[in-house]
Design an enzyme around this catalytic site. Structure first.
Site, PDB file in Angstrom:
ATOM      1  N   ASN A 159      13.162  14.189 -28.241  1.00  0.00           N
ATOM      2  CA  ASN A 159      14.171  13.650 -27.332  1.00  0.00           C
ATOM      3  C   ASN A 159      15.100  12.731 -28.101  1.00  0.00           C
ATOM      4  O   ASN A 159      14.736  12.164 -29.136  1.00  0.00           O
ATOM      5  CB  ASN A 159      13.531  12.914 -26.147  1.00  0.00           C
ATOM      6  CG  ASN A 159      13.314  11.444 -26.435  1.00  0.00           C
ATOM      7  OD1 ASN A 159      14.230  10.628 -26.316  1.00  0.00           O
ATOM      8  ND2 ASN A 159      12.108  11.097 -26.853  1.00  0.00           N
TER       9      ASN A 159
ATOM     10  N   CYS B 251      12.387   2.223 -30.963  1.00  0.00           N
ATOM     11  CA  CYS B 251      13.157   3.364 -30.451  1.00  0.00           C
ATOM     12  C   CYS B 251      13.921   4.015 -31.601  1.00  0.00           C
ATOM     13  O   CYS B 251      14.736   3.366 -32.250  1.00  0.00           O
ATOM     14  CB  CYS B 251      14.150   2.937 -29.370  1.00  0.00           C
ATOM     15  SG  CYS B 251      15.155   4.339 -28.813  1.00  0.00           S
TER      16      CYS B 251
END
Lengths: 259, 303
Positions: free
Chosen positions: B69, B130
């Site tokens: 993703n 992240c």
């Protein structure tokens, strides 16, 4: 009862329905949740370890009394290919109902649905329910060749359906946008479209020139189908929106399409 | 029923199964399916101070036993969260943990200060891992001095239990874990996604708009297990394990490797009910093996 369910449905029929397409009839053990035209189900793919995620399919038909939910499965890749091989009696795990669905036409509306590819399923579902509600909806379906269309007798008799094929083997020759119906958009006040992106954009552009309300159903790649992965986003006037929860149906004016 | 209660750095949970951040929205997406009171905790979607649109489509690609993703922390910012979302979720009968992100230490601290005031947020997870944002994110999580500095400053603004979410994209994850422990973290969660890439050979294009993205799902479970095992041996604070957990057996493996709790992420995309099945499966395992409490198997790997 919660609004959405993860449940198992049994494959009642899995029949060929046009070239590289099958009609998958699923039956629930219990009453089905209400499903609106344009909503979809996310199906876990059996017997294929290469497929990790579910695959979304728009609903083609619902028979509440017999607890039947029917999908049209087009062979577009590993997931749909595996699903086309599934035998009767097999249980499929599905998540449903997902997405928002089309705005249902009201009495007095003159709606037109324009579809192609796997987009025909939700449009014929919508047209069929509209007919039951006494609203006549015209449907225009395009494909490369006659064999790529769903069999003509699959379309309910109370739906006025026009066909186009690129090779002229069924209906008018050319693309849907070449069809006579598209030259008379003034006679409609509402257009629904679902299918390949270039087709939807061309239809939406024509609708825009005639200022006819146009709803499009998008097929962006998604992982979850219920609004948590944020992968299927579409840029809109309200920012990025999830096709799975805020769509798949959008008013084309809310999208940032350059048409 | 076995005792499933765990304590994660001062945070009491009724059971050790949480949903991972970015995989369960803000909780309301799950209540469409089931009563979330059966979950140990919900890790809320990553928050930032200001609105973030995230990365361009396409943001995901299916890969063998998993997916990539590249969402990029899409969220409407903390003001929107507090005015529109928090009122809808604060009374859920389930611990809520906020996931805090920033491009600079100052942003992390300011956001933490704001979230820290919210009564119904049980803990804060500091996301320094992240892989899908250009600034901040993983940049903090792959360097000991940066990871230490952001943890130290956020700690000062945070009176709730502080969990630091670690990146696997490092030479030695135990170095980072030790640093954040020494700077005041109450727990660590690991692993975030592994940096990966997918290509469409026919079209000769990358499958993600960002070219690279975060790999998750069963494909990364062996890496996650190894890192949980390594980290749990060198820190005293609790370790929360995540990475490819699909069922109760996967979760048990993480407990045996040293995790005190687990998070379920990508599995939710396949089936949002999986965390509940995992809670039941853990209970069943403990009964079958005659353990009265989950705490008896944490770090219980027989060597």
């Amino acid at each position: 009862m919660s609004k959405k369910a993860v449940t198992e449905l049994t494959v009642l029929e899995n029949l060929p329905c046009g070239r590289n397409q099958s009609m998958l009839v699923l039956q629930g053990e219990h009453d089905l949740l209400p499903v609106k035209p344009g909503q979809f189900v996310n199906v876990e793919i059996p017997d294929n370890k290469e497929v990790f995620l579910r695959r979304p399919f728009s609903v083609f038909r619902v028979d509440e009394e017999r607890r039947l939910l029917t999908l049209l499965v087009k062979d577009l890749g590993k997931g749909s290919h595996s699903l086309m091989q599934v035998g009767t009696g097999r249980k499929l795990n599905i998540i449903y109902p997902l997405g928002n669905g089309f705005t249902f036409p009201v009495t007095g509306d003159r709606p037109l649905a324009v579809g192609g590819g796997s987009g025909v399923a939700p449009l014929l579902f919508l047209a069929s329910l509209a007919a039951s509600a006494g609203i006549k909806m015209d449907v225009l379906l395009g494909a490369r060749s006659a064999a790529d269309h769903i069999p003509v007798n699959t379309v309910a008799e109370d739906i006025r359906c026009f066909f186009t094929t690129e090779d002229g083997s069924l209906g008018a020759s050319g693309l849907v946008t070449d069809h006579q119906v598209m030259k008379q958009l003034d006679s409609y006040n509402r257009i629904y479209t679902c299918g390949p992106l270039p087709m939807m954009k061309a239809v939406a552009a024509l609708a825009k020139t005639k200022s006819v309300t146009c709803e499009v159903s998008l097929e962006n790649l998604m992982a979850c189908g219920f609004g948590v992965c944020l992968c299927c986003i579409e840029p809109t006037v309200e920012g990025n929106q999830c096709v799975c929860t805020q769509g798949p149906v959008f008013n084309v004016n809310d999208l940032l399409w350059q048409i | 029923m076995a005792d499933l209660k765990v304590n994660i750095g001062g945070l009491e949970l009724k059971n050790p199964v949480m949903t991972a951040s970015g995989c369960s929205g803000f909780g309301t997406e799950l209540t469409d399916f089931f009563d979330v009171s059966g979950l140990g905790a919900i890790l809320l979607k990553g928050l930032t101070l200001k609105n973030r649109d995230g990365n361009k489509y396409p943001r995901m690609a299916e890969t063998p036993s998993g997916m990539l993703n590249a969402v990029g922390l899409q969220n409407k910012g903390v003001d929107y969260f507090i005015s529109k979302i928090y009122p809808e979720i604060k009374h859920l009968d389930c611990a809520l943990i906020a996931n805090v992100n920033g491009s600079t230490i100052e942003e992390y601290v300011e956001l933490t200060r704001i979230i820290n005031e919210l009564e119904h947020i049980a803990a804060i997870e500091l996301n320094i891992s992240c892989p899908n944002v250009k600034e901040g994110g993983m940049a903090f999580g792959v360097s000991c001095p940066h990871a230490g500095a952001v943890t130290r400053e956020v700690r000062k603004a945070c009176s709730k239990p502080l969990i630091v979410k670690l990146s696997p994209n490092v030479t030695d994850i135990t170095d980072i874990a030790r640093v954040v422990e020494s700077e005041g973290a109450d727990a660590v969660s690991l692993i975030n996604t592994l940096l990966g890439m997918a290509i469409d050979a026919e079209k000769r294009i990358p499958l993600l708009s960002t070219v690279t993205g975060g790999l998750s799902g069963p494909a990364i479970k062996p890496v996650a297990l190894r890192m949980v095992w390594q980290v749990s041996k060198v820190v005293k604070i609790p370790v929360i394990g995540l990475g490819g957990i699909m069922n109760a057996t996967d979760a048990i493996e993480f407990f045996l490797a040293g995790a005190s709790a687990v998070q379920v992420g990508t599995a939710l995309f396949k089936d949002p009910l999986i965390p509940l099945h995992i809670v039941d499966g853990i209970d069943n395992y403990l009964e079958r093996h005659h353990f009265g409490s989950i705490n008896q198997i944490i770090g219980g790997l027989q060597m």
